[in-house]
Design a protein around this motif. Structure first.
Motif, PDB file in Angstrom:
ATOM      1  N   THR A 154       0.825  -1.204   0.000  1.00  0.00           N
ATOM      2  CA  THR A 154       0.000   0.000   0.000  1.00  0.00           C
ATOM      3  C   THR A 154       0.859   1.254   0.000  1.00  0.00           C
ATOM      4  OG1 THR A 154      -1.720  -1.193   1.223  1.00  0.00           O
ATOM      5  CG2 THR A 154      -1.801   1.222   1.250  1.00  0.00           C
ATOM      6  N   LYS A 155       1.848   1.279   0.845  1.00  0.00           N
ATOM      7  CA  LYS A 155       2.731   2.447   0.908  1.00  0.00           C
ATOM      8  C   LYS A 155       3.422   2.681  -0.422  1.00  0.00           C
ATOM      9  CE  LYS A 155       3.792   2.208   5.857  1.00  0.00           C
ATOM     10  NZ  LYS A 155       4.865   2.011   6.870  1.00  0.00           N
ATOM     11  N   TYR A 156       4.009   1.610  -0.949  1.00  0.00           N
ATOM     12  CA  TYR A 156       4.763   1.799  -2.183  1.00  0.00           C
ATOM     13  C   TYR A 156       3.821   2.038  -3.363  1.00  0.00           C
ATOM     14  CZ  TYR A 156       8.300   1.332  -5.756  1.00  0.00           C
ATOM     15  OH  TYR A 156       9.125   1.601  -6.828  1.00  0.00           O
ATOM     16  N   VAL A 255      -8.466   8.240  -3.147  1.00  0.00           N
ATOM     17  CA  VAL A 255      -7.928   6.894  -3.377  1.00  0.00           C
ATOM     18  C   VAL A 255      -7.251   6.379  -2.116  1.00  0.00           C
ATOM     19  CG1 VAL A 255      -6.178   5.580  -4.637  1.00  0.00           C
ATOM     20  CG2 VAL A 255      -7.661   7.170  -5.870  1.00  0.00           C
ATOM     21  N   MET A 256      -6.509   7.271  -1.437  1.00  0.00           N
ATOM     22  CA  MET A 256      -5.845   6.868  -0.191  1.00  0.00           C
ATOM     23  C   MET A 256      -6.875   6.447   0.842  1.00  0.00           C
ATOM     24  SD  MET A 256      -3.084   9.134   1.964  1.00  0.00           S
ATOM     25  CE  MET A 256      -2.079   9.423   0.510  1.00  0.00           C
ATOM     26  N   HIS A 257      -7.973   7.176   0.923  1.00  0.00           N
ATOM     27  CA  HIS A 257      -9.031   6.805   1.860  1.00  0.00           C
ATOM     28  C   HIS A 257      -9.634   5.461   1.480  1.00  0.00           C
ATOM     29  CE1 HIS A 257     -13.154   6.683   3.428  1.00  0.00           C
ATOM     30  NE2 HIS A 257     -12.677   7.426   4.453  1.00  0.00           N
ATOM     31  N   ALA A 258      -9.864   5.235   0.183  1.00  0.00           N
ATOM     32  CA  ALA A 258     -10.482   3.993  -0.260  1.00  0.00           C
ATOM     33  C   ALA A 258      -9.584   2.790   0.015  1.00  0.00           C
ATOM     34  CB  ALA A 258     -10.814   4.102  -1.748  1.00  0.00           C
ATOM     35  N   ILE A 296      -7.090   5.597   8.315  1.00  0.00           N
ATOM     36  CA  ILE A 296      -5.846   5.926   7.631  1.00  0.00           C
ATOM     37  C   ILE A 296      -4.730   5.958   8.672  1.00  0.00           C
ATOM     38  CG2 ILE A 296      -4.652   7.711   6.294  1.00  0.00           C
ATOM     39  CD1 ILE A 296      -7.304   8.506   5.106  1.00  0.00           C
ATOM     40  N   PRO A 297      -3.549   5.396   8.374  1.00  0.00           N
ATOM     41  CA  PRO A 297      -2.442   5.402   9.350  1.00  0.00           C
ATOM     42  C   PRO A 297      -2.141   6.813   9.847  1.00  0.00           C
ATOM     43  CG  PRO A 297      -1.898   3.978   7.511  1.00  0.00           C
ATOM     44  CD  PRO A 297      -3.184   4.671   7.143  1.00  0.00           C
ATOM     45  N   GLU A 298      -1.798   6.871  11.096  1.00  0.00           N
ATOM     46  CA  GLU A 298      -1.627   8.166  11.744  1.00  0.00           C
ATOM     47  C   GLU A 298      -0.525   8.991  11.090  1.00  0.00           C
ATOM     48  OE1 GLU A 298      -0.789   9.932  16.266  1.00  0.00           O
ATOM     49  OE2 GLU A 298      -0.945   7.771  15.901  1.00  0.00           O
ATOM     50  N   GLU A 299       0.550   8.346  10.644  1.00  0.00           N
ATOM     51  CA  GLU A 299       1.668   9.098  10.083  1.00  0.00           C
ATOM     52  C   GLU A 299       1.353   9.746   8.750  1.00  0.00           C
ATOM     53  OE1 GLU A 299       2.776   4.643   9.506  1.00  0.00           O
ATOM     54  OE2 GLU A 299       1.670   5.904  10.925  1.00  0.00           O
ATOM     55  N   VAL A 300       0.252   9.331   8.126  1.00  0.00           N
ATOM     56  CA  VAL A 300      -0.135   9.938   6.845  1.00  0.00           C
ATOM     57  C   VAL A 300      -1.523  10.591   6.931  1.00  0.00           C
ATOM     58  CG1 VAL A 300      -1.302   7.957   5.803  1.00  0.00           C
ATOM     59  CG2 VAL A 300      -0.013   9.533   4.346  1.00  0.00           C
TER      60      VAL A 300
END
Length: 909
Positions: A154-156, A255-258, A296-300
């Protein structure tokens, strides 16, 4: 089974029908083979994705097919708009080339029924992975249904999309206009690629620093395929009919949320009243609740909130997003570095590959196998990089199943097995030989792996040889026996026997020692007779006499000798092993401890050899004693049979039958056959003469006895394989004082089987002596039918001097106690009482007929012991040991002198 086959047939038929109906007639099928339906993607998931291969190169591809039947419900105008929109998107994608954009292998082709183009191999769209399965085959493929995104993926993936947008915004001056999961494709390696440029907008002033984009007003009456996905559009696109690069960044935030919310966008949009929906959405975005972005991860999370801002200027651009700490994950950085390897030189690559083994265990297997492995194997074309890449490939192979190894790794690894430079390649393979032999198919082991091991044993580098010899025992159990016996062992022996230059004597000695140690460790995998026939004789060929080499030789002997499966036979110990070890044990290079080690092994071998051979001899002795006891009991039974002699008629018939059997066994000369034929005729006449006179009865007994002894003598002579010399004639003397032969009732003379007048041949001293031939045993006398025992003596010289008496032990069986002997007093009439002659008076009377003959070791009358009393089966010295009356001899045939008496005295004394 039949139902299963029918089901499979129906499935194949259905898939073939789908493919045929969708692609039939399309020019794409001229160059590409279309496979099964695997996924869907593009605007509204309208494109069906099939796997395929290029016919000319067998290169794997993905075939995107749009079936025009999907839009049959629309009017022609709408159909044309949909087709034009789809064509625009594919054509724009074809013109753009970037690692973050889907690569087109073959441009769009149109037919009456479909649109089709080919791209790089594809797994699925992000929308499929997130649970949107529209336009997918039924049932949904298992790998898509069970696919779960790992954090590093997901990150990459988001980083890759950000880099793709950066390329569009900064490099091409273009706004995508419809960034959503449907237009994000995961390729076969798992990389995220952008497609779906149907609604892309190019800058009106690409040369200016601030590009300007013109967008169209939203038209609700157009078919959905002619409009972008409103759930991922920025608010300004609908409300103010404006767009810029920040509009794509808003889409990236959705998209990040999805991705972190199972494919759900931030807001659901009512497509029938889209303006009202966007107005309400605008208010919600202005006061966004923290729960909206809770997954969503806290760091992002903060960056995602900025991307979803109502104000475009607040949104980070693509370059800024690629630099956020969220993407500094070690896995994401590693994958990013792999994607940029083509920009690196060999030094940078080598440094990266050296540190990669520390990172690989932290990455998911799917990422390693499908993302990192292809990048590593692509470096095999560069031999200088192979020593840095190969350890990582083998590390990945350890985590793969055998099927994955054969399918994904072995095809790329096979050419590397044949590389001989750099030498580090051999070292790396040797260290992982257990892995290779475990997972590589047997055919590839025989054709690729083992030849590499053989090259390592024969390598010119001493270090390679030593390492190979040290490693071979660790995987020897995995090598098939024929390969080890016929290929590996001969090469190890050759390495041990090789000669080196003086500068490399020390290294050569190390190779010999390692060769011997290697052989000693793999002895247990060899069979006993191969070790005895091939390994132990090879030890005697080793020229070196260094102490380490000698101790290695001793170790192999000891391992073979003490191993329960092997062992050394006592014959080999006595004739080969012990002599070799004894000679080595006294070598001057050995110290005291080493000498003691030799002696310990030698003593063990001697003790075992002694015990085994002693046991064998004891068993043999016991068998001989048992046989001897049986032989003793048999003669006793025979003597009991002799005590009750049969009648004369039966006796004649028995001896005649025995004579016939004996004649079948022994090959006789013509003269002997004539003689025996005469004897049989005479025996037949005796049977026919009934009743017989007492003298005839006695003569019959004498005849049968003479026949039996004649057969026995000739039989033994034949068994001795002697050659009969020509007969030597000689005068005869009668055996009795009367000149008249014994006469039966019919009048004619009765022969005794030896001469017509019942006499004995004489010669020399009147006892059948004759000059002997060159052979020890001579032939029959021509004047009689008696076996000429006098011919057994050596030739006398012309002066009558004696020759040395030969050993007559070969004739012992002529006088065995199991055969009754006929004494002299049965051969003629009784002599009157009185002096029987001057020499007979020195001895006693003859024994009774039951007295058995004994062998006399000396000759008679100065002749050799081959003849005389001993050689004739009817004479025995014991016959003259008693004072009873003896048959008188013809006085004319014996010299009444002191010398004759002394000779007889010497003979029997």
């Amino acid at each position: 089974m039949e139902s299963m086959l029918n089901k499979l047939k129906n499935t194949v038929t259905k898939v073939t029908a789908d493919v045929t109906s969708a692609v039939m007639g399309n020019p794409v099928t001229r160059e590409f083979e279309v496979g099964k339906h695997i996924a869907s993607g593009g605007p509204g998931l309208c494109w069906r994705i099939y796997n395929g291969t290029k016919k000319s190169t067998k290169q794997e591809v993905a075939v995107f097919v749009f079936d025009k039947k999907m839009i049959d419900k629309y009017q022609k105008f709408d159909k044309d708009q949909i087709i034009d929109s789809l064509k625009k998107g594919v054509q724009q994608l074809t013109r753009l080339r970037h690692p973050r954009l889907l690569t087109v292998q073959h441009p769009l082709e149109e037919s009456r029924d479909c649109l089709a183009f080919c791209t790089e191999p594809v797994f699925a769209s992000l929308s499929n992975v997130l649970g949107q399965w529209d336009n997918l085959p039924s049932p949904v493929p298992k790998d898509i249904k069970e696919y779960k995104l790992y954090d590093v993926e997901t990150k990459y993936g988001l980083l890759q999309i950000s880099e793709g947008l950066s390329f569009l915004h900064s490099g091409v001056k273009m706004v995508h206009g419809n960034l959503c999961p449907e237009n994000i494709i995961l390729n076969k390696s798992g990389a995220w690629k952008i497609m779906g440029f149907d609604f892309s907008i190019s800058s009106t002033n690409p040369s200016d620093a601030e590009p300007k984009y013109t967008c169209k007003e939203w038209e609700p009456n157009l078919p959905p395929l002619c409009l972008p996905n409103p759930e991922y559009l920025a608010p300004e696109y609908i409300l103010s009919v404006s767009c810029e690069s920040a509009s794509d960044m808003y889409s990236l935030g959705v998209v990040m949320h999805a991705v972190f919310n199972e494919g759900k966008p931030v807001f659901q949009v009512n497509k029938h009243d889209i303006f009202k929906s966007f107005s309400r959405q605008l208010d919600q975005l202005s006061s966004m609740s923290p729960t909206v972005l809770g997954k969503i991860p806290e760091e992002v999370r903060e960056h995602a909130k900025m991307l979803l801002s109502v104000t475009p200027n607040v949104r980070p651009d693509a370059d800024q997003i690629t630099k956020i700490p969220f993407f500094d994950d070690v896995g994401a950085v590693t994958l990013q570095y792999f994607d940029s390897l083509f920009q690196r030189d060999n030094l940078q690559k080598s440094q990266f590959y050296k540190g990669l083994p520390k990172v690989l265990p932290k990455l998911p297997k799917r990422v390693v196998v499908y993302r990192i492995l292809p990048a590593l194997t692509s470096e095999f074309v560069n031999p200088d990089m192979v020593p840095f890449v190969l350890p990582n490939v083998l590390l990945i192979a350890e985590e793969c199943t055998k099927e994955e190894y054969v399918r994904l790794i072995m095809p790329d690894l096979s050419p590397v097995f044949k590389l001989q430079e750099p030498v580090q390649i051999l070292l790396i393979f040797l260290q992982k030989m257990d892995l290779l032999l475990t997972k590589t198919p047997p055919e590839d082991i025989k054709n690729s792996v083992l030849p590499m091991v053989y090259r390592a044993v024969e390598a010119p580098s001493i270090q390679i040889q030593e390492l190979c010899l040290n490693i071979i025992p660790s995987f020897a159990n995995l090598i098939d026996y024929p390969s080890m016996k016929n290929s590996l062992i001969p090469r190890i022996k050759s390495a041990c026997l090789q000669t080196s230059s003086l500068a490399a004597v020390c290294c050569s000695s190390n190779v010999r020692v390692n060769s011997l140690v290697c052989l000693g460790k793999i002895l247990e995998y060899l069979d006993k007779w191969f070790v005895i026939d091939e390994i132990l004789p090879f030890l005697q060929q080793i020229p070196s006499r260094e102490p380490a080499v000698l101790m290695g030789i001793l170790g192999i002997y000891k391992c073979t000798f003490s191993h329960k499966k092997l062992g050394i036979p006592k014959e080999h110990l006595a004739t080969k092993s012990l002599p070799h070890l004894v000679s080595l044990s006294i070598d001057n290079n050995l110290n005291l401890n080493q000498f003691n080690s030799f002696m310990v092994v030698i003593r063990e071998m001697l003790n075992r050899m002694e015990a085994e051979h002693k046991t064998k001899l004891e068993q043999l002795h016991a068998m001989q004693e048992q046989q001897r006891s049986l032989n003793i009991s048999n003669p006793l039974n025979q003597s009991e049979e002799i005590k009750s002699p049969p009648s004369s008629g039966n006796q004649v018939r028995g001896w005649e039958a025995a004579l016939t059997d004996w004649n079948k066994k022994v090959s006789l000369t013509l003269e002997e056959k004539q003689r025996l034929a005469k004897e049989q005729e005479q025996a037949a006449k005796l049977r026919s003469q009934q009743p017989l006179a007492p003298q005839a009865v006695k003569a019959t007994k004498d005849l049968t006895s003479s026949l039996f002894n004649s057969m026995t003598a000739i039989d033994n002579l034949s068994l001795g394989n002697t050659v009969r010399p020509a007969p030597v004639p000689g005068p005869t003397m009668p055996a009795f004082p009367s000149a008249t032969p014994v006469v039966g009732s019919m009048g004619p003379p009765v022969p005794n089987g030896f001469n017509p007048t019942l006499g004995f041949q004489t010669g020399g001293m009147g006892m059948g002596m004759r000059p002997s031939g060159p052979n020890l045993y001579s032939g029959m006398a021509a004047t009689t039918s008696t076996p000429n025992f006098g011919a057994l003596a050596h030739n006398q010289g012309p002066t009558g001097s004696m020759s040395k008496a030969p050993d007559m032990s070969a004739l012992d069986n002529l006088f065995t106690p199991s055969k009754p002997k006929v004494p002299l007093n049965q051969m003629g009439p009784k002599a009157p009482p009185g002096n029987g002659g001057p020499w007979l008076s020195q001895f006693g009377a003859t024994q009774s007929p039951q007295t058995q003959m004994q062998n006399v070791p000396v000759g008679m009358g100065g002749a050799s012991s081959g003849f005389g009393m001993q050689a004739n089966p009817f004479f025995s010295p014991q016959n003259f040991s008693q004072p009873a009356a003896a048959p008188a001899m013809n006085q004319a045939g014996v010299k009444h002198s002191a010398s004759a008496n002394n000779d007889l005295k010497d003979l029997f004394g």
